[in-house]
Design an enzyme around this catalytic site. Structure first.
Site, PDB file in Angstrom:
ATOM      1  N   ALA A  34       0.820  -1.201   0.000  1.00 55.02           N
ATOM      2  CA  ALA A  34       0.000   0.000   0.000  1.00 55.02           C
ATOM      3  C   ALA A  34       0.854   1.251   0.000  1.00 55.02           C
ATOM      4  CB  ALA A  34      -0.924   0.001   1.223  1.00 55.02           C
ATOM      5  N   SER A  35       0.276   2.323  -0.487  1.00 57.22           N
ATOM      6  CA  SER A  35       0.887   3.645  -0.491  1.00 57.22           C
ATOM      7  C   SER A  35       2.296   3.580  -1.092  1.00 57.22           C
ATOM      8  CB  SER A  35       0.890   4.224   0.924  1.00 57.22           C
ATOM      9  OG  SER A  35       0.831   5.636   0.866  1.00 57.22           O
ATOM     10  N   GLY A  36       3.350   3.809  -0.311  1.00 57.03           N
ATOM     11  CA  GLY A  36       4.709   3.739  -0.872  1.00 57.03           C
ATOM     12  C   GLY A  36       5.039   2.382  -1.440  1.00 57.03           C
TER      13      GLY A  36
END
Length: 340
Positions: free
Chosen positions: A138-140
């Site tokens: 997720a995200s990064g």
């Protein structure tokens, strides 16, 4: 002597928390001169010859610093990725890479640095890179996956969380309640912006928001470049910070397929134009890799597969890397999925 005493205390503390269900083995690793990465074959295909596909793991919080442990330091994720990519560059028998990601993300800069490493590696070597998302990407973690040629997620993977967060805490109200007045001497009105001892002004909040907006714009551009098939009328919804399961991510256009490690291995061979290959992991000399599911984590302690407990007492992992929150991380900007 003090380090030895701490080592013994850590050993005793660990022994009190272990279940009495079999023999317990403690491996004391005080470090050594030879810490260079070595390759371990985890799938040995008949007829593969010298042809290889390499798994490169990106695990845990992403930031450009060594991970701290009770009695030492672990790996720097940015540096470790560079080292593994260099190992692939040096081994002309490696024809493809499986980038196995199990991360909630991390700092904006470290995520971008790792993304750029992979993009440059692909440009320099023309080696196919398959991103395989595990529990969390997720995200990064998703940002890094965008550098791959093809992205696979398990149906139960958690991914998405496309966005930026900067978490600030102010203890000013509590201090006021107790009659404490903190004063800072600064060179300008915004030098101490974000201090937990003060309250943000409107101007200071606008400054931080402009940075968040800039980093978010960079993130969404990376997603647009990697996922051009996301319909324009859905793009804002897909990138509003929400999370997706692997199956939902496929429907949203964030990944190419739902699958598993064996699907990624098969695809890597097809992309490389080879029929058979050995699957390898890069690891430190003391790390055990008995199957393709044996990760090579950024923490030095690795659990043995035979119910034996192995503890690296030189780098005892006091704060579990799998706890996905900012916790005691420095104030900054994060591409991070957080439950806090």
């Amino acid at each position: 002597m003090q380090r030895l005493i701490l080592t013994i205390l850590a050993l005793l503390a660990a022994s009190l928390t272990l279940p009495a269900c079999g023999p317990v083995t403690f491996t004391i690793d005080t470090g050594g001169a030879n810490k260079r990465l070595t390759s371990s074959t985890v799938i040995d295909e008949p007829g593969a010859g010298a042809t290889r596909v390499a798994i490169i793991d990106v695990t845990g919080m992403i930031y450009n610093a060594s991970r701290r442990h009770l009695l030492g330091r672990g790996e720097n994720p940015v540096s470790l990725l560079h080292e593994k990519l260099q190992a692939v560059r040096a081994d002309h028998n490696v024809k493809a890479v499986i980038l196995r990601i199990n991360s909630p993300g991390g700092t904006v800069n470290a995520s971008d640095a790792m993304y750029r490493q992979i993009v440059r590696f692909k440009a320099d070597t023309a080696t196919p890179v398959i991103a395989l998302m595990m529990d969390v990407s997720a995200s990064g973690g998703y940002y890094i996956a965008c550098a791959a040629d093809h992205t696979i997620a398990y149906p139960s993977t958690v991914t998405g969380s496309i966005g930026v967060v900067m978490q600030l805490i102010s203890v000013k109200p509590l201090m006021t309640r107790w009659g404490i007045d903190a004063q800072a001497i600064t060179s300008g009105p915004n030098k101490a912006a974000g201090s937990p001892l003060a309250t943000l002004t409107g101007e200071q909040r606008a400054i931080f928001q402009s940075l968040v907006d800039d980093f978010y714009s960079r993130f969404t551009q990376v997603v647009r470049d990697a996922r051009p098939n996301i319909p324009p009328d859905r793009f804002a919804t897909v990138t509003d910070g929400r999370i997706f399961s692997g199956a939902q991510a496929l429907d949203a256009g964030l990944i190419d397929q739902v699958g598993d490690l064996h699907d990624a291995f098969s695809l890597a061979k097809r992309k490389a134009g080879v029929e058979r290959a050995d699957l390898i992991l890069y690891r430190r000399p003391a790390a055990y890799a008995g199957s393709p599911y044996a990760t090579t984590p950024n923490t030095p302690a690795n659990a043995s597969p035979n119910a034996t407990t192995q503890i690296n007492l030189a780098q005892f992992n006091f704060a579990n890397d799998a706890v996905y929150h900012i916790g005691g991380a420095p104030v900054g900007f994060y591409y991070l999925w957080s439950l806090d």
